[in-house]
Design a protein around this motif. Structure first.
Motif, PDB file in Angstrom:
ATOM      1  N   VAL A 151       0.872  -1.179   0.000  1.00 25.03           N
ATOM      2  CA  VAL A 151       0.000   0.000   0.000  1.00 25.03           C
ATOM      3  C   VAL A 151       0.904   1.222   0.000  1.00 25.03           C
ATOM      4  CG1 VAL A 151      -1.716   1.306   1.318  1.00 25.03           C
ATOM      5  CG2 VAL A 151      -1.797  -1.190   1.324  1.00 25.03           C
ATOM      6  N   GLY A 157      -3.262   9.125   4.762  1.00 26.56           N
ATOM      7  CA  GLY A 157      -2.635   8.004   5.441  1.00 26.56           C
ATOM      8  C   GLY A 157      -3.442   6.732   5.257  1.00 26.56           C
ATOM      9  N   PHE A 158      -3.136   5.741   6.101  1.00 26.40           N
ATOM     10  CA  PHE A 158      -3.796   4.445   5.973  1.00 26.40           C
ATOM     11  C   PHE A 158      -3.827   3.767   7.332  1.00 26.40           C
ATOM     12  CE2 PHE A 158      -5.514   1.281   3.246  1.00 26.40           C
ATOM     13  CZ  PHE A 158      -5.170   0.052   3.772  1.00 26.40           C
ATOM     14  N   ILE A 159      -4.927   3.065   7.604  1.00 28.57           N
ATOM     15  CA  ILE A 159      -5.069   2.344   8.876  1.00 28.57           C
ATOM     16  C   ILE A 159      -4.963   0.850   8.606  1.00 28.57           C
ATOM     17  CG2 ILE A 159      -6.671   1.797  10.756  1.00 28.57           C
ATOM     18  CD1 ILE A 159      -7.800   4.576  10.525  1.00 28.57           C
ATOM     19  N   CYS A 160      -4.120   0.186   9.353  1.00 26.08           N
ATOM     20  CA  CYS A 160      -3.927  -1.246   9.144  1.00 26.08           C
ATOM     21  C   CYS A 160      -4.042  -1.982  10.475  1.00 26.08           C
ATOM     22  CB  CYS A 160      -2.536  -1.474   8.552  1.00 26.08           C
ATOM     23  SG  CYS A 160      -2.207  -3.190   8.119  1.00 26.08           S
ATOM     24  N   ASP A 161      -4.735  -3.110  10.485  1.00 24.65           N
ATOM     25  CA  ASP A 161      -4.825  -3.937  11.691  1.00 24.65           C
ATOM     26  C   ASP A 161      -3.401  -4.405  12.013  1.00 24.65           C
ATOM     27  OD1 ASP A 161      -5.078  -6.354  13.350  1.00 24.65           O
ATOM     28  OD2 ASP A 161      -7.204  -6.254  12.888  1.00 24.65           O
ATOM     29  N   ASN A 164      -1.950  -7.536  10.748  1.00 27.43           N
ATOM     30  CA  ASN A 164      -1.755  -7.678   9.304  1.00 27.43           C
ATOM     31  C   ASN A 164      -0.532  -6.917   8.797  1.00 27.43           C
ATOM     32  OD1 ASN A 164      -5.002  -7.861   9.683  1.00 27.43           O
ATOM     33  ND2 ASN A 164      -4.329  -9.163   8.007  1.00 27.43           N
ATOM     34  N   ILE A 179     -10.003   0.951  17.364  1.00 30.56           N
ATOM     35  CA  ILE A 179     -11.015   1.629  16.553  1.00 30.56           C
ATOM     36  C   ILE A 179     -12.396   1.403  17.139  1.00 30.56           C
ATOM     37  CG2 ILE A 179      -9.780   1.621  14.363  1.00 30.56           C
ATOM     38  CD1 ILE A 179     -11.489  -0.815  13.610  1.00 30.56           C
ATOM     39  N   GLU A 190     -11.673  -6.090  16.463  1.00 33.34           N
ATOM     40  CA  GLU A 190     -10.606  -5.619  15.578  1.00 33.34           C
ATOM     41  C   GLU A 190      -9.280  -5.418  16.285  1.00 33.34           C
ATOM     42  OE1 GLU A 190     -10.726  -5.694  12.500  1.00 33.34           O
ATOM     43  OE2 GLU A 190     -12.834  -5.734  12.023  1.00 33.34           O
ATOM     44  N   VAL A 193      -5.070  -1.207  15.936  1.00 38.92           N
ATOM     45  CA  VAL A 193      -4.770  -0.850  14.553  1.00 38.92           C
ATOM     46  C   VAL A 193      -3.685   0.219  14.574  1.00 38.92           C
ATOM     47  CG1 VAL A 193      -7.058  -1.386  13.656  1.00 38.92           C
ATOM     48  CG2 VAL A 193      -6.564   0.937  14.439  1.00 38.92           C
ATOM     49  N   HIS A 195      -2.297   3.666  12.576  1.00 38.71           N
ATOM     50  CA  HIS A 195      -2.587   4.688  11.580  1.00 38.71           C
ATOM     51  C   HIS A 195      -1.253   5.195  11.053  1.00 38.71           C
ATOM     52  CE1 HIS A 195      -5.139   8.501  10.527  1.00 38.71           C
ATOM     53  NE2 HIS A 195      -4.304   8.176   9.576  1.00 38.71           N
ATOM     54  N   MET A 204       1.091  -5.285   3.748  1.00 38.12           N
ATOM     55  CA  MET A 204       0.137  -5.975   4.613  1.00 38.12           C
ATOM     56  C   MET A 204       0.123  -7.448   4.224  1.00 38.12           C
ATOM     57  SD  MET A 204      -3.265  -3.554   4.581  1.00 38.12           S
ATOM     58  CE  MET A 204      -3.887  -4.081   2.986  1.00 38.12           C
ATOM     59  N   GLN A 205      -0.302  -8.286   5.177  1.00 34.74           N
ATOM     60  CA  GLN A 205      -0.543  -9.682   4.836  1.00 34.74           C
ATOM     61  C   GLN A 205      -2.041  -9.900   4.920  1.00 34.74           C
ATOM     62  OE1 GLN A 205       1.873 -11.798   7.636  1.00 34.74           O
ATOM     63  NE2 GLN A 205       0.668 -11.231   9.417  1.00 34.74           N
TER      64      GLN A 205
ATOM     65  N   VAL C  32      -8.684  -5.880   7.319  1.00 38.42           N
ATOM     66  CA  VAL C  32      -7.236  -5.949   7.191  1.00 38.42           C
ATOM     67  C   VAL C  32      -6.671  -4.535   7.272  1.00 38.42           C
ATOM     68  CG1 VAL C  32      -5.333  -6.607   5.672  1.00 38.42           C
ATOM     69  CG2 VAL C  32      -7.393  -8.001   5.755  1.00 38.42           C
ATOM     70  N   GLY C  33      -7.261  -3.627   6.496  1.00 37.48           N
ATOM     71  CA  GLY C  33      -6.806  -2.238   6.507  1.00 37.48           C
ATOM     72  C   GLY C  33      -7.901  -1.371   5.918  1.00 37.48           C
ATOM     73  N   MET C  34      -7.791  -0.064   6.110  1.00 41.02           N
ATOM     74  CA  MET C  34      -8.780   0.840   5.524  1.00 41.02           C
ATOM     75  C   MET C  34      -8.226   2.260   5.505  1.00 41.02           C
ATOM     76  SD  MET C  34     -11.420   1.119   8.679  1.00 41.02           S
ATOM     77  CE  MET C  34     -11.040   2.183  10.056  1.00 41.02           C
ATOM     78  N   PRO C  36      -8.392   6.260   6.430  1.00 36.55           N
ATOM     79  CA  PRO C  36      -8.869   6.882   7.669  1.00 36.55           C
ATOM     80  C   PRO C  36     -10.228   7.563   7.549  1.00 36.55           C
ATOM     81  CG  PRO C  36      -6.578   7.438   7.260  1.00 36.55           C
ATOM     82  CD  PRO C  36      -7.086   6.802   6.020  1.00 36.55           C
TER      83      PRO C  36
END
Lengths: 230, 230, 224
Positions: A151, A157-161, A164, A179, A190, A193, A195, A204-205, C32-34, C36
């Motif tokens: 990604v 930005g991006f939020i990932c568990d 993962n 979250i 969940e 996570v 950010h 990510m996996q 898995v991801g998202m 914001p």
């Protein structure tokens, strides 16, 4: 040393072929599939035994590593991670470090330094997992549980568990949180996570090891109860 | 009888088209689906012999197979006079391979057997005392005769020829040439290696022949899962 | 909304693109991801529904991912627990039954309800419950292994552990694998699902319970 990734994308395994005697590859314990018998194998802890003990006291973490050294050119070692999924090779350069989840590090050249006591390592994951910083010059092999999905992070930005996360580039800021607010705290399932902000790349996996462990848990045998008093 | 292996290499299933007179012997529990007119007959997993003692011997052999070698106690014979189809799948993700035997032999590790047809004999072979150190014992299935053998792997397979000696983690061996000599050893790597290398028992093959490796290992998966369990 | 399935067929992940205001509901833990700009709301979709889900062994709560108002689209990546493929089913004129654990996500117009699958499904170890999807929209179902689409014309037998989903135009009966109870148990096949009629069903190429047992017995025993 030549590296070739085979059996992609689901059961990726790497074949390292040494070109000179004395060449070596360092791999996480438990990952050897096979090797030419003449390849030497030595086990150690990151930084050596004493340093690791000291590290544990000061709050760092350690990895058991096997070093495979060639005794002649043309010898090979096959390495594979425990969980099914893909493998990828990355190049680390000075000034361009890579942060890798400790469970995702498969192997690397001896010229790559793994920093496990770097601050910020704790609290990211559960159960003895931590974030590794790979610095120096050389190749590292990283494994994913499932497919490896890159990604590109920028803008919002991006939020990932957390479960993962496989690896991410230097230069990204990260902020660990839960979250979903109060209800989410307990019920969303969940967990934590992260950010990510700034500019860089995150890998990510597609599978979540904690979820898999929770799924398999009911299939375990139940411990026999103690008879009467002790 | 015709067959088709689909959904490989990661989740391979075996589809067999049965004609009058065909019998497919399969590991118990491996059926996914079948046409309702396909007959299934369950029997004890041991060579057939006439007479009471023959049957008793068969019963005991099957028990040994089940509890020590991990093969099922029972197998299912599928047949269909009017012609029909049955689909089989193994437990783990990975491939299914077919090997036609013409009076030769092959050695399979435990759990690799899926099904067979024709005039094949299946015998258990013991790996020697050191094999007992492996958590599940070290047994091999020797398949000989004329017919078709279907076996599975956890992960992808790679056939590696032996030139000199090859050391393989025993959990990564699927099948090998009976002409090869092998020794079962502890992993090596010094004192620390015994405990920490993470590599299980290894098999040291020598001679001329090929070894079929699988790129994943169930014991390593279990060790990987253990710290992540709730 | 766009649903794009990536990393098929074995490590499938759904990439859902939401326009502002749009939402998708997913199984607990599927994210898995998202981006914001997606909000997460945890809810049960109705108290009774939540309770029924718990009886079925699923979580009381489901998560709804909503793209915030604004100019940008929101993205959510969803995946199932076990490795395998995903399939998107269009619910509308066709209604589907899903094996309990196959549910990954659905769009708001789809009603997902837990139904009793019959006493015999309980004995099969697959649980007593199945999910029925009705309404209008899409459902994402996940499999353990590859997904095989089978067009049933007449009848077909499937091992209950290998079922993912089927059209409600099919009748199904849980039966013993072989003729007698003992031989069914010995055969290792347990219970099978006998489908009759015309319709499509989806099977998965691996059996989760069998897999779980094989791994579970190699793990250290648990406390309770």
């Amino acid at each position: 040393m030549q590296t070739e990734i085979l059996q992609r994308p689901d059961f990726s395994m790497v074949r390292a072929t040494f070109e000179r005697a004395g060449e070596a590859i360092v791999a996480t314990a438990g990952t050897m599939v096979s090797r030419d018998t003449s390849v030497q194998m030595k086990t150690g802890l990151t930084g050596g035994l004493l340093a690791s003990a000291k590290r544990k006291l000061l709050g760092g973490e350690s990895l058991f590593l096997n070093t495979f050294t060639a005794s002649a050119p043309g010898e090979t070692v096959y390495l594979a991670p425990a969980a099914e999924g893909d493998l990828a090779e990355f190049r680390v350069r000075s000034g361009e470090s890579l942060f890798i989840h400790s469970g995702a590090f498969l192997a690397g050249e001896t010229t790559v330094k793994l920093d496990t006591k770097w601050g910020g390592a704790k609290g990211f994951f559960g159960a003895g997992m931590f974030l590794l910083k790979a610095e120096g010059e050389g190749r590292v092999l990283v494994n994913a549980y499932g497919a490896l999905h890159p990604v590109d992070v920028s803008g919002q930005g991006f939020i990932c568990d957390n479960e993962n996360i496989v690896a991410f580039t230097d230069g990204l800021q990260y902020d660990v949180r839960r979250i979903g607010g109060m209800k989410g705290l307990f019920f969303s399932g969940e967990g934590l996570v992260c950010h990510f902000r700034g500019r860089g790349r995150l890998w990510m996996q597609t599978r979540n090891p904690a979820r898999f462990a929770a799924w398999v848990h009911p299939f375990r045998r139940v411990k026999a109860k103690a008879q009467g008093g002790d | 009888m015709n067959h088709e292996i689909t959904h490989g290499p990661s989740f391979a299933v075996l589809k067999v088209g049965l004609q009058r007179g065909d019998v497919l012997t399969a590991e118990a529990g491996s059926m996914v689906s079948r046409f309702p007119r396909v007959k299934m007959r369950t029997r004890i997993n041991a060579p057939r012999s006439a007479g009471f003692f023959g049957k008793l011997g068969a019963f005991l052999t099957a028990l040994v197979r089940k509890f020590i070698a991990g093969e099922s106690f029972m197998v299912n014979d599928f047949s269909c006079d009017e012609g029909g189809e049955v689909t089989l799948a193994p437990t783990f993700s990975g491939t299914i391979a077919v090997r036609k035997l013409h009076g030769d032999r092959i050695l399979l590790t435990r759990g690799a057997f899926l099904a067979c047809a024709g005039d094949l004999q299946l015998k258990m072979r013991w790996g020697g005392l050191r094999g007992l150190l492996a958590r599940e014992g070290l047994f091999f299935m020797e398949v000989s005769g004329t017919g078709e053998l279907f076996y599975t792997s956890y992960g992808g397979t790679l056939e590696v020829p032996v030139n000199g000696t090859l050391t393989v983690d025993h959990g990564h061996v699927v099948a090998f040439d009976p002409a090869l000599d092998f020794r079962i050893r502890l992993p090596g790597g010094g004192f620390l290696g015994l405990v920490a290398s993470g590599v299980g028992l290894v098999m040291e093959f020598s001679g001329r022949g090929a070894v079929v490796l699988q790129s994943r290992n169930v014991s390593t998966l279990a060790s990987w899962l253990t710290p992540r369990l709730p | 909304m766009q649903i794009d399935l990536q990393h098929r067929p074995s490590q499938a992940m759904a990439h859902v693109v939401l326009t502002p205001g749009e939402s998708v509901t997913a199984e607990s833990g599927a994210m898995v991801g998202m981006t914001p700009n997606v909000q997460v709301q945890t809810g049960s979709g109705g108290l009774l529904k939540g309770i029924k889900r718990m009886f079925g062994g699923e979580s009381f709560f489901r998560n709804t991912f909503i793209c915030s108002q604004g100019s940008e689209v929101g993205e959510v990546y969803l995946a199932a627990t076990l490795p395998g493929d995903l399939v998107v089913l269009d619910v509308g004129a066709s209604k589907y039954y899903l094996q309990n654990h196959a549910y990954v996500a659905s769009t708001p117009g789809v009603d997902v309800d837990t139904r009793v699958g019959g006493f015999k499904t309980f004995l099969s170890g697959e649980g007593l419950f199945v999910l029925k999807t009705t309404g209008q929209g899409q459902v994402i179902a996940g499999a353990f292994g590859a997904i095989e689409e089978v067009r049933v014309r007449g009848e077909y037998i499937v091992d209950t552990g290998h079922l993912v989903a089927w059209e409600d135009s099919l009748q199904f009966r849980i039966t013993k694998a072989a003729d007698g109870w003992i031989s069914s148990w010995l055969s290792g096949e347990g219970l099978v699902c006998h489908f009759t009629g015309n319709g499509t069903l989806w099977t998965q190429t691996r059996n989760p319970s069998e897999y779980g047992e094989e791994i579970g017995r190699r793990l250290p025993p648990r406390e309770s």
